[in-house]
Write a protein that holds these residues in place. Structure first.
Motif, PDB file in Angstrom:
ATOM      1  N   ASN A   1       0.810  -1.222   0.000  1.00 26.01           N
ATOM      2  CA  ASN A   1       0.000   0.000   0.000  1.00 26.01           C
ATOM      3  C   ASN A   1       0.844   1.274   0.000  1.00 26.01           C
ATOM      4  O   ASN A   1       0.320   2.368   0.196  1.00 26.01           O
ATOM      5  CB  ASN A   1      -0.951  -0.012   1.201  1.00 26.01           C
ATOM      6  N   SER A   2       2.155   1.124  -0.209  1.00 26.77           N
ATOM      7  CA  SER A   2       3.035   2.286  -0.356  1.00 26.77           C
ATOM      8  C   SER A   2       3.376   2.452  -1.839  1.00 26.77           C
ATOM      9  O   SER A   2       2.885   1.703  -2.685  1.00 26.77           O
ATOM     10  CB  SER A   2       4.311   2.078   0.467  1.00 26.77           C
ATOM     11  N   LYS A   3       4.238   3.404  -2.165  1.00 22.46           N
ATOM     12  CA  LYS A   3       4.656   3.591  -3.558  1.00 22.46           C
ATOM     13  C   LYS A   3       5.798   2.626  -3.865  1.00 22.46           C
ATOM     14  O   LYS A   3       6.799   2.591  -3.151  1.00 22.46           O
ATOM     15  CB  LYS A   3       5.123   5.033  -3.789  1.00 22.46           C
ATOM     16  N   TRP A   4       5.639   1.843  -4.928  1.00 22.40           N
ATOM     17  CA  TRP A   4       6.694   0.898  -5.301  1.00 22.40           C
ATOM     18  C   TRP A   4       6.623   0.608  -6.796  1.00 22.40           C
ATOM     19  O   TRP A   4       5.592   0.792  -7.439  1.00 22.40           O
ATOM     20  CB  TRP A   4       6.568  -0.404  -4.507  1.00 22.40           C
ATOM     21  N   HIS A   5       7.755   0.170  -7.332  1.00 23.29           N
ATOM     22  CA  HIS A   5       7.821  -0.199  -8.753  1.00 23.29           C
ATOM     23  C   HIS A   5       8.835  -1.324  -8.907  1.00 23.29           C
ATOM     24  O   HIS A   5       9.936  -1.265  -8.357  1.00 23.29           O
ATOM     25  CB  HIS A   5       8.247   0.991  -9.613  1.00 23.29           C
ATOM     26  N   ILE A   6       8.456  -2.357  -9.638  1.00 24.82           N
ATOM     27  CA  ILE A   6       9.356  -3.482  -9.904  1.00 24.82           C
ATOM     28  C   ILE A   6       9.470  -3.661 -11.413  1.00 24.82           C
ATOM     29  O   ILE A   6       8.465  -3.633 -12.135  1.00 24.82           O
ATOM     30  CB  ILE A   6       8.841  -4.775  -9.232  1.00 24.82           C
TER      31      ILE A   6
ATOM     32  N   ILE B   1      -1.545 -11.407 -16.626  1.00 25.37           N
ATOM     33  CA  ILE B   1      -1.949 -10.183 -15.931  1.00 25.37           C
ATOM     34  C   ILE B   1      -0.712  -9.300 -15.722  1.00 25.37           C
ATOM     35  O   ILE B   1       0.420  -9.792 -15.744  1.00 25.37           O
ATOM     36  CB  ILE B   1      -2.628 -10.493 -14.576  1.00 25.37           C
ATOM     37  N   PRO B   2      -0.875  -7.979 -15.524  1.00 22.20           N
ATOM     38  CA  PRO B   2       0.277  -7.086 -15.324  1.00 22.20           C
ATOM     39  C   PRO B   2       1.122  -7.498 -14.117  1.00 22.20           C
ATOM     40  O   PRO B   2       0.614  -8.088 -13.160  1.00 22.20           O
ATOM     41  CB  PRO B   2      -0.374  -5.718 -15.099  1.00 22.20           C
ATOM     42  N   LYS B   3       2.405  -7.162 -14.159  1.00 21.45           N
ATOM     43  CA  LYS B   3       3.346  -7.559 -13.106  1.00 21.45           C
ATOM     44  C   LYS B   3       2.913  -7.028 -11.736  1.00 21.45           C
ATOM     45  O   LYS B   3       2.944  -7.758 -10.737  1.00 21.45           O
ATOM     46  CB  LYS B   3       4.743  -7.017 -13.464  1.00 21.45           C
ATOM     47  N   GLU B   4       2.506  -5.743 -11.668  1.00 21.29           N
ATOM     48  CA  GLU B   4       2.129  -5.145 -10.383  1.00 21.29           C
ATOM     49  C   GLU B   4       0.948  -5.884  -9.755  1.00 21.29           C
ATOM     50  O   GLU B   4       0.921  -6.142  -8.553  1.00 21.29           O
ATOM     51  CB  GLU B   4       1.784  -3.655 -10.551  1.00 21.29           C
ATOM     52  N   LYS B   5      -0.024  -6.239 -10.597  1.00 27.74           N
ATOM     53  CA  LYS B   5      -1.196  -6.953 -10.085  1.00 27.74           C
ATOM     54  C   LYS B   5      -0.798  -8.352  -9.601  1.00 27.74           C
ATOM     55  O   LYS B   5      -1.283  -8.828  -8.563  1.00 27.74           O
ATOM     56  CB  LYS B   5      -2.270  -7.058 -11.169  1.00 27.74           C
ATOM     57  N   ALA B   6       0.094  -8.998 -10.338  1.00 24.74           N
ATOM     58  CA  ALA B   6       0.545 -10.343  -9.957  1.00 24.74           C
ATOM     59  C   ALA B   6       1.244 -10.317  -8.598  1.00 24.74           C
ATOM     60  O   ALA B   6       1.014 -11.188  -7.752  1.00 24.74           O
ATOM     61  CB  ALA B   6       1.476 -10.906 -11.023  1.00 24.74           C
TER      62      ALA B   6
ATOM     63  N   ALA C   1      -2.041 -14.968 -10.686  1.00 26.55           N
ATOM     64  CA  ALA C   1      -0.782 -14.373 -10.212  1.00 26.55           C
ATOM     65  C   ALA C   1       0.360 -15.386 -10.305  1.00 26.55           C
ATOM     66  O   ALA C   1       1.462 -15.059 -10.764  1.00 26.55           O
ATOM     67  CB  ALA C   1      -0.947 -13.887  -8.777  1.00 26.55           C
ATOM     68  N   ARG C   2       0.110 -16.628  -9.870  1.00 25.56           N
ATOM     69  CA  ARG C   2       1.132 -17.677  -9.942  1.00 25.56           C
ATOM     70  C   ARG C   2       1.533 -17.934 -11.395  1.00 25.56           C
ATOM     71  O   ARG C   2       2.713 -18.060 -11.710  1.00 25.56           O
ATOM     72  CB  ARG C   2       0.622 -18.989  -9.329  1.00 25.56           C
ATOM     73  N   ARG C   3       0.530 -18.031 -12.263  1.00 29.95           N
ATOM     74  CA  ARG C   3       0.802 -18.311 -13.675  1.00 29.95           C
ATOM     75  C   ARG C   3       1.694 -17.226 -14.275  1.00 29.95           C
ATOM     76  O   ARG C   3       2.647 -17.517 -14.999  1.00 29.95           O
ATOM     77  CB  ARG C   3      -0.521 -18.400 -14.442  1.00 29.95           C
ATOM     78  N   ARG C   4       1.401 -15.975 -13.955  1.00 28.68           N
ATOM     79  CA  ARG C   4       2.194 -14.858 -14.473  1.00 28.68           C
ATOM     80  C   ARG C   4       3.644 -14.938 -13.980  1.00 28.68           C
ATOM     81  O   ARG C   4       4.597 -14.815 -14.766  1.00 28.68           O
ATOM     82  CB  ARG C   4       1.550 -13.539 -14.025  1.00 28.68           C
ATOM     83  N   LEU C   5       3.837 -15.178 -12.679  1.00 25.51           N
ATOM     84  CA  LEU C   5       5.185 -15.179 -12.103  1.00 25.51           C
ATOM     85  C   LEU C   5       5.975 -16.423 -12.503  1.00 25.51           C
ATOM     86  O   LEU C   5       7.190 -16.358 -12.692  1.00 25.51           O
ATOM     87  CB  LEU C   5       5.103 -15.046 -10.583  1.00 25.51           C
ATOM     88  N   VAL C   6       5.287 -17.552 -12.645  1.00 27.15           N
ATOM     89  CA  VAL C   6       5.958 -18.773 -13.115  1.00 27.15           C
ATOM     90  C   VAL C   6       6.423 -18.583 -14.559  1.00 27.15           C
ATOM     91  O   VAL C   6       7.553 -18.937 -14.917  1.00 27.15           O
ATOM     92  CB  VAL C   6       5.013 -19.996 -13.001  1.00 27.15           C
ATOM     93  N   TYR C   7       5.554 -17.996 -15.393  1.00 27.41           N
ATOM     94  CA  TYR C   7       5.920 -17.748 -16.787  1.00 27.41           C
ATOM     95  C   TYR C   7       7.150 -16.838 -16.855  1.00 27.41           C
ATOM     96  O   TYR C   7       8.084 -17.094 -17.623  1.00 27.41           O
ATOM     97  CB  TYR C   7       4.755 -17.096 -17.542  1.00 27.41           C
TER      98      TYR C   7
END
Length: 526
Positions: A163-168, A183-188, A204-210
């Protein structure tokens, strides 16, 4: 202090925290789905506090017993604390557990003869609005942690960070995200920690595993291109002055898959760029003699080989195999581990640097800076998954553009091999040498497995019982040291030995000798 604890698990900045992913999740919603393989089983109960009382025990343990009920059932909850003479360990609990308060309790319910009981792990008053956002009546994350930080505290920290400002950084191109329906990285990142539904967690898992496989594939392709660009600067010749007598001395024929693997390896070694090949085969399929053939080709060309195994026992086993097959050949090979005497070690290191040793077998000792080779051209790494990239690189750097053969007994599906080891060519040993008994693999309960082991022991044979770790940790994984005491009691008619990597080399050697020499016996080991 909290920062120091987080630093222990590799968290130094907000990006580290958000990428420190849960190991599992708990579904703390009413009517939860316990069939989801990613969910850890947990019980959640919501009701009204009817009574609370404190119990003292003779051992210095204090128990706070509470009765909670809803319209369907009454349950007894227990909270355990160590007694402290300086203050009341239950002071804050007494303030919360007041009759009439509505409360959520979390733990494992056990049904006894009288009424259901729960050892309470966490609790939250219904008036705690923030709890429903992070800890209760939702899917909650469970993290791999260290001493000094609780799951509740970790969830608080991660929730506040989200809930703070962040970017990856997002490494996947936008058009590929669309094509793969990701789905977008931030949402994942947000939903892998605090999903509102199972579907959100799966997305979320599918996005990060991919993304993980995407980065691995790129890294492997870069590495493969680098290997192909490298030039060895010399050429092998198959002279057969060692290979032919070796084959004659074996006393058996190579299997068809061994012959194919040797041809693949020799073909790679004759090329101008370095070999990078994975040799896969079940225990007993003959990987060592295939690797030994590669060592002999190097030796015929006045080159040296390094053969690295993950443990001293396995290195010793390979050394004995080499002695069996190379005993009467004009080739020098030695074993170097942490268990040999300083005098012997110094002698081996000096001979290796002068080029007087053709094959050096060892453990991590091979990557020590004091070990230098005159003409290293081939490295062989057994059980390669037990070594990190850094360790393999340190060994490779002891030569110039060396050939590398890595071996594993772990069966790897082809699609997984391409994803994880795309920079390696693959040879698989599919058949067993003549006379080898087939291996039977059976999935059973511990009780049935021990019964089967007893049958085998009473027939005069031996049993290995293998555990994944030496000592207990926070992951509920069974350990050698703890289970050893239990095994001794179960198999009290037979000698039971314990073996693990933290023992001194001489102690390990003595245990192995005793295990080999005694009749029916049990080895409990990692």
């Amino acid at each position: 202090k909290r920062a120091e604890i987080l630093n222990k698990i590799g968290i130094n900045k907000i990006e580290d925290l958000l990428l420190y992913l849960p190991k599992t999740w708990q579904d703390r919603r009413p009517g939860k789905n316990i069939e989801n393989p990613f969910f850890q089983n947990i019980d959640v109960f919501f009701g009204e506090i009817k009574d609370g009382s404190e119990i003292y025990t003779a051992t210095g343990l204090r128990i706070f017993k509470v009765i909670i009920e809803n319209e369907n059932i009454q349950i007894e909850g227990n909270i355990f604390k160590k007694h402290n003479r300086k203050f009341d360990v239950f002071s804050h609990i007494k303030r919360d557990f007041i009759p009439g308060n509505k409360i959520w309790i979390v733990g494992k319910i056990e049904n006894d003869f009288f009424a259901p009981k729960m050892r309470i792990e966490e609790y939250y008053l219904s008036s705690d609005i923030q709890a429903s956002k992070k800890h209760i009546n939702r899917i909650v994350p469970i993290y791999p942690l260290t001493e000094g930080i609780s799951q509740k505290m970790m969830r608080e920290i991660v929730f506040n960070a989200l809930n703070s400002k962040w970017h990856i950084l997002n490494p996947i191109p936008y058009n590929l995200e669309i094509k793969r329906n990701l789905i977008p990285k931030e949402k994942a990142i947000s939903k892998i920690h605090f999903p509102d539904t199972e579907n959100e967690l799966n997305e979320a898992r599918r996005r990060l595993v991919y993304e993980e496989f995407f980065l691995m594939a790129i890294a492997r392709e870069i590495k493969k291109r680098q290997t192909k660009r490298a030039q060895k600067g010399f050429t092998y010749q198959i002279k057969k002055n060692l290979l032919t007598p070796f084959k004659q001395n074996m006393g058996f024929e190579f299997t068809l898959s061994q012959k194919k693997a040797i041809n693949d390896i020799f073909s790679d070694m004759l090329k101008p760029n370095p070999m990078a090949r994975l040799l896969q085969g079940d225990v007993g399929s003959g990987k060592t003699v295939v690797a030994l053939s590669a060592c002999l080709l190097a030796a015929e060309n006045n080159k040296q080989s390094a053969f690295m195994a993950p443990t001293a026992i396995l290195a010793e086993q390979h050394y004995q195999t080499f002695k069996k097959f190379l005993g009467n050949l004009n080739i020098n090979f030695e074993l170097i581990t942490s268990g040999i005497s300083p005098k012997k070690k110094k002698e081996i290191i000096e001979k290796t640097e002068k080029g007087e040793i053709d094959i050096l077998i060892g453990t991590h000792s091979l990557i020590e800076s004091s070990v230098k080779f005159k003409a290293l051209s081939l490295i062989i790494i057994d059980e390669q998954h037990r070594f990190g990239v850094r360790q393999r690189t340190l060994l490779k750097n002891k030569g110039r553009a060396v050939d590398m053969l890595v071996m594993t007994a772990t069966p790897i599906p082809r699609t997984l091999f391409l994803a994880m080891y795309g920079d390696l060519d693959l040879s698989t040993l599919t058949d067993m040498p003549e006379g080898r008994k087939p291996v039977k693999t059976i999935h059973s309960s511990e009780e049935k497995a021990f019964e089967k082991a007893k049958e085998i022991l009473y027939r005069g044979l031996k049993a290995y019982i293998v555990y994944p770790v030496i000592e207990e940790n926070n992951n509920d994984i069974k350990s050698v040291k703890k289970e050893y005491e239990k095994i001794k009691a179960i198999f009290n008619d037979f000698p039971v030995y314990m073996l693990h990597g933290k023992m001194k080399a001489q102690e390990k050697q003595k245990i192995m000798e005793n295990f080999c020499r005694t009749g029916p016996s049990v080895l409990v080991c990692t």
